[in-house]
Enzyme design. Structure first.
Site, PDB file in Angstrom:
ATOM      1  N   GLN A 230     -26.505   1.704  24.347  1.00  6.13           N
ATOM      2  CA  GLN A 230     -26.990   0.624  23.499  1.00  6.13           C
ATOM      3  C   GLN A 230     -28.005   1.082  22.464  1.00  6.13           C
ATOM      4  OE1 GLN A 230     -25.765  -2.386  23.488  1.00  6.13           O
ATOM      5  NE2 GLN A 230     -24.488  -2.224  25.308  1.00  6.13           N
TER       6      GLN A 230
ATOM      7  N   HIS B 153     -27.138  -0.730  33.832  1.00  6.62           N
ATOM      8  CA  HIS B 153     -25.723  -1.098  33.830  1.00  6.62           C
ATOM      9  C   HIS B 153     -25.075  -0.510  35.078  1.00  6.62           C
ATOM     10  CE1 HIS B 153     -21.502  -0.996  32.456  1.00  6.62           C
ATOM     11  NE2 HIS B 153     -21.839  -1.892  31.539  1.00  6.62           N
TER      12      HIS B 153
ATOM     13  N   ASP C  63     -29.156   6.983  29.333  1.00  4.25           N
ATOM     14  CA  ASP C  63     -27.960   6.222  28.970  1.00  4.25           C
ATOM     15  C   ASP C  63     -28.216   5.617  27.597  1.00  4.25           C
ATOM     16  OD1 ASP C  63     -26.033   4.299  28.548  1.00  4.25           O
ATOM     17  OD2 ASP C  63     -26.257   3.309  30.488  1.00  4.25           O
TER      18      ASP C  63
END
Length: 406
Positions: A201, A121, A198
């Site tokens: 999600q 992202h 990260d």
């Protein structure tokens, strides 16, 4: 809890859009909120709204207790070793930028390497570009296999003794890939680098154990996991956080202020300057309670089941191309021949079906996929196979509509 009954706990889903029952398939962008979270926020603002860590009056004490109780809920949720390692932020983006500024800029120099992947992202690309520009470090990209997965052999080649930071998304917001972050952390540590994950999600959909992953930092957002917007979490190993400088300065993060110098509070408060996101943190705590009652393993199995069903049904439609591996988390990213993704989303919206269209804040990945944009249907605990059946009907209608137009 029966997943068929969960939808009724989300009031926003009980409505019509353009005269049709809402089918919400954009949870990878933001999830909807159950009554429990909404009522928790309402109760805070109606009954004990006050600043935290300051006044000794009753409202202040209640607010502080609720705020710090939420921190403990987060600690348990990700299995952090201590609440000292749990920092509240505005979200994943803020957390990654905090690491980039507070840790990377202070510890990297020319000749050092930062390794990320093509699927990241933008919030896990741009901060590292800026670090590289400021420090002279080199930004490197892990290659992807044909199906969009990461090969550990490629990782062992790309991550070297010059690598200081590896920062990889746990789950792709486009491909649904579950990356082998535990194994990547091991490779990073073997080369003397730190591992940043990260989890924007992954945290909403699967059980997270930061100690088992052995990552050095783990970041995620509340709004993708039934919590409020504007709240996120930065987990960091204690010894790293203790040696990092804050990136914001002001009230509440200080110990003593003299005329020319100041000293900082202990963890985690030295990173939470000013009035924190009190309502957001308390709401996130309520969201965690909600998810834990359902069970993260149950949610993960449900989401993957929906993704498989969607892939199977959509593959029956001629002209649809689905991106990513066969095994994926709860989303399907796709294109329809000769129909722009924005047109797909517009026609679906006319039937009350909400999907995402665009580059999904992943332009390097779009370039790697050789497309400018895609459409994405993403699923969560309040979705069912009925929602996917409506999506398939909408896609067939979309394809027929544009076949007649052109």
């Amino acid at each position: 809890m029966d997943f068929k009954d969960i939808r009724s706990q989300f009031p926003i889903l009980d409505q019509q859009v353009n005269g049709r029952p809402l089918v919400y398939l954009d949870s990878a962008a933001t999830s909807q909120k159950p009554y429990r979270v909404i009522e928790t926020l309402e109760k805070y603002y109606k009954e004990y709204n006050s600043n935290v860590h300051r006044g000794v009056h009753t409202l202040g004490t209640r607010a502080t207790d609720a705020y710090e109780n939420a921190r403990e809920k987060v600690r348990k949720f990700i299995n952090a070793g201590s609440t000292e390692e749990v920092l509240f932020t505005r979200g994943t983006t803020t957390a990654l930028n905090t690491i980039a500024v507070g840790y990377a800029r202070e510890n990297l120099s020319a000749g050092d390497e930062i390794v990320i992947s093509f699927m990241e992202h933008h919030s896990n690309i741009i901060p590292w570009q800026q670090v590289a520009h400021k420090t002279g470090a080199t930004l490197k990209y892990l290659p992807l296999q044909e199906d969009g997965t990461i090969s550990l052999e490629d990782a062992r080649t790309t991550i070297t003794s010059n690598t200081k930071i590896v920062s990889i998304m746990h789950v792709s917001n486009v491909l649904g890939v579950i990356n082998p972050v535990k194994e990547l952390a091991e490779i990073a540590h073997e080369n003397g680098a730190i591992m940043i994950v990260d989890g924007a999600q992954s945290a909403p959909h699967m059980r997270i154990d930061v100690q088992d992953l052995n990552c050095d930092f783990f970041v995620f957002s509340g709004h993708k996991m039934c919590g409020p917007t504007g709240i996120g979490v930065l987990y960091g190993k204690k010894h790293l956080l203790e040696n990092m400088e804050p990136v914001e300065f002001g009230g509440e993060m200080i110990d003593f202020v003299e005329l020319q110098t100041s000293t900082w509070k202990e963890l985690p408060w030295k990173f939470e300057a000013g009035t924190p996101i009190i309502g957001g943190a308390i709401g996130l705590g309520a969201a965690i309670d909600f998810l834990e009652e359902i069970g993260l393993d149950n949610i993960n199995a449900h989401d993957q089941k929906l993704a498989r069903y969607a892939s199977e049904r959509m593959s029956e439609i001629e002209g649809i191309k689905i991106f990513g591996p066969k095994e994926r988390t709860g989303l399907v990213t796709f294109t329809i021949d000769d129909v722009h993704p924005h047109d797909v989303a517009t026609v679906l919206d006319a039937d009350g079906i909400a999907v995402r269209a665009g580059h999904h804040c992943a332009q390097p990945l779009m370039k790697w996929l050789k497309v400018s944009s895609t459409a994405r249907a993403s699923f969560y605990l309040y979705n069912s196979e009925d929602d996917i059946d409506e999506l398939v009907k909408g896609l067939i209608k979309t394809k027929e509509y544009f076949s007649n137009v052109f």
